[in-house]
Design an enzyme around this catalytic site. Structure first.
Site, PDB file in Angstrom:
ATOM      1  N   HIS A   1     -25.031 -40.680 -62.329  1.00  0.00           N
ATOM      2  CA  HIS A   1     -24.006 -40.964 -61.322  1.00  0.00           C
ATOM      3  C   HIS A   1     -24.043 -42.424 -60.889  1.00  0.00           C
ATOM      4  O   HIS A   1     -24.547 -42.757 -59.824  1.00  0.00           O
ATOM      5  CB  HIS A   1     -24.193 -40.040 -60.115  1.00  0.00           C
ATOM      6  CG  HIS A   1     -23.674 -38.664 -60.372  1.00  0.00           C
ATOM      7  ND1 HIS A   1     -24.147 -37.544 -59.731  1.00  0.00           N
ATOM      8  CD2 HIS A   1     -22.693 -38.226 -61.198  1.00  0.00           C
ATOM      9  CE1 HIS A   1     -23.495 -36.478 -60.163  1.00  0.00           C
ATOM     10  NE2 HIS A   1     -22.613 -36.869 -61.057  1.00  0.00           N
TER      11      HIS A   1
ATOM     12  N   GLU B   1     -25.728 -30.656 -61.575  1.00  0.00           N
ATOM     13  CA  GLU B   1     -27.047 -30.054 -61.879  1.00  0.00           C
ATOM     14  C   GLU B   1     -27.078 -28.593 -61.432  1.00  0.00           C
ATOM     15  O   GLU B   1     -27.622 -27.728 -62.128  1.00  0.00           O
ATOM     16  CB  GLU B   1     -28.168 -30.847 -61.173  1.00  0.00           C
ATOM     17  CG  GLU B   1     -29.537 -30.232 -61.473  1.00  0.00           C
ATOM     18  CD  GLU B   1     -30.690 -30.879 -60.710  1.00  0.00           C
ATOM     19  OE1 GLU B   1     -30.630 -32.101 -60.447  1.00  0.00           O
ATOM     20  OE2 GLU B   1     -31.640 -30.154 -60.369  1.00  0.00           O
TER      21      GLU B   1
ATOM     22  N   THR C   1     -33.322 -30.844 -58.188  1.00  0.00           N
ATOM     23  CA  THR C   1     -34.415 -31.828 -58.266  1.00  0.00           C
ATOM     24  C   THR C   1     -34.293 -32.990 -57.279  1.00  0.00           C
ATOM     25  O   THR C   1     -35.249 -33.729 -57.076  1.00  0.00           O
ATOM     26  CB  THR C   1     -34.470 -32.438 -59.684  1.00  0.00           C
ATOM     27  OG1 THR C   1     -33.178 -32.983 -59.968  1.00  0.00           O
ATOM     28  CG2 THR C   1     -34.856 -31.426 -60.718  1.00  0.00           C
TER      29      THR C   1
ATOM     30  N   SER D   1     -23.997 -39.606 -55.882  1.00  0.00           N
ATOM     31  CA  SER D   1     -25.395 -39.500 -56.306  1.00  0.00           C
ATOM     32  C   SER D   1     -26.194 -38.775 -55.227  1.00  0.00           C
ATOM     33  O   SER D   1     -26.344 -39.276 -54.108  1.00  0.00           O
ATOM     34  CB  SER D   1     -25.962 -40.908 -56.550  1.00  0.00           C
ATOM     35  OG  SER D   1     -27.364 -40.898 -56.420  1.00  0.00           O
TER      36      SER D   1
HETATM   37  S1  SF4 Z   1     -36.488 -37.962 -62.899  1.00  0.00           S
HETATM   38 FE1  SF4 Z   1     -35.606 -36.852 -61.144  1.00  0.00          FE
HETATM   39  S2  SF4 Z   1     -33.882 -38.078 -60.390  1.00  0.00           S
HETATM   40 FE2  SF4 Z   1     -34.422 -38.808 -62.423  1.00  0.00          FE
HETATM   41  S3  SF4 Z   1     -33.027 -37.704 -63.778  1.00  0.00           S
HETATM   42 FE3  SF4 Z   1     -34.957 -36.548 -63.704  1.00  0.00          FE
HETATM   43  S4  SF4 Z   1     -34.686 -35.053 -62.106  1.00  0.00           S
HETATM   44 FE4  SF4 Z   1     -33.054 -36.596 -61.840  1.00  0.00          FE
END
Ligand code: SF4
Length: 314
Positions: free
Chosen positions: A41, A126, A164, A222
């Protein structure tokens, strides 16, 4: 004005991997390659890849049969994977391995006979991907109030997983409400919130006590960037989310001596520099970086892209 940069900030390992996948796919196959949804994003990242020959689409029916299709870092539903197979697309999956881990975990809970609750934000790609990766019904919970609305027996076998990129504090409150209401519920605590989200949030919490204003570089869609701005606001700081220096407003800095500056996991460091330049246009600026955690996480590329590149005929 003093500017203190958060440490860590900006790109996480999942974003670096996703961008690298598109770059390598372009080198290997030539333009165009098709990317479902924004790869991460961030408008600047997307524009940069578009200029190199990536084409961004919302759905796979916009991709010609047999073409190279890349799934974004946010992950996709099983229906999307099946649609890609039916169209015989050459798929490269840029789903972050930490998102895939949540999918696997969710499927294991369901296989063990538990009803799954996903803590996350409705409409985020997601969340749509995770719901679509897990067989049966997945109940989405966005707040502590939603927990009270769940129409389930209080002793039903339940499990939860989380998006996440949530706020560690908000998620803890929701988990506590779930555990308090339901007697047979298991889950990974807040460990699904990825290392990058946790580290950036912890850094902003520390930084908030040292600055008068907080700027977060990131896109309005984001999730993790929005959470960083919220942490600044919750600490009582005027906090602003900006895509780049053009969105910085001089009136935010009246009487301000110290500015905290961070960036979401999908925001490039050039945009942080761009914001510093915009602050320099307002007056002299002294930049330093807070003491903070060094990140050394790296994710492997898909094996299809690890073979050495052969020079293509032009
Ligand atoms: S490390 Fe965390 S913020 Fe980065 S793409 Fe993976 S899940 Fe998303």
């Amino acid at each position: 004005m003093r500017v203190i940069l958060a440490q860590p900030r900006g790109f996480c390992a999942g974003v670096v991997r996703a961008i690298e996948i598109v770059d390598r796919a372009l080198q290997k196959h030539g333009a165009p390659v098709y990317v479902r949804h924004e790869i991460v994003h961030n408008r600047h990242v997307v524009e940069n890849l578009r200029n190199k020959g990536a084409r961004f689409v919302e759905e796979l029916d916009e991709v010609p049969e047999g073409a190279v299709a890349i799934f974004s870092a946010h992950g996709v539903a099983k229906t999307v994977e099946r649609a890609a197979e039916e169209r015989e697309l050459d798929v490269l999956d840029a789903t972050c391995p930490l998102v895939t881990k949540v999918h696997v975990q969710g499927r294991q809970y369901v296989a063990a006979g538990r009803t799954l609750i996903l803590i996350g934000h409705a409409g985020h790609p997601e969340v749509e991907g995770t719901i679509g990766q897990i067989p049966g019904t997945v109940l989405l919970v966005q707040s502590e109030a939603d927990v009270q609305k769940l129409d389930l027996p209080l002793d039903a076998p339940l499990a939860y997983v989380t998006q996440t990129t949530l706020s560690v504090d908000d998620t803890r409150g929701i988990i506590d409400a779930l555990v308090k209401r339901f007697s047979d519920i298991v889950g990974p605590d807040t460990r699904d919130i990825c290392y990058a989200t946790q580290n950036r949030q912890a850094a902003v919490r520390d930084l908030s006590s040292q600055v008068d204003v907080l700027l977060v570089v990131g896109a309005t869609n984001s999730s993790n960037s929005n959470r960083l701005r919220e942490i600044g606001s919750e600490s009582g700081l005027p906090s602003y989310l900006v895509a780049d220096g053009s969105e910085v407003k001089p009136e935010w800095f009246a009487g301000v001596t110290t500015v905290g500056l961070t960036a979401g996991a999908s925001a490039p460091e050039e945009m942080v520099e761009n914001v510093i330049d915009a602050l320099r246009a307002l007056g002299p600026v002294e930049v330093s970086t807070m003491a903070g955690r060094e990140e050394k996480v790296e994710f492997k590329l898909p094996s299809k892209l690890l073979q050495p590149l052969v020079a293509r005929e032009v």
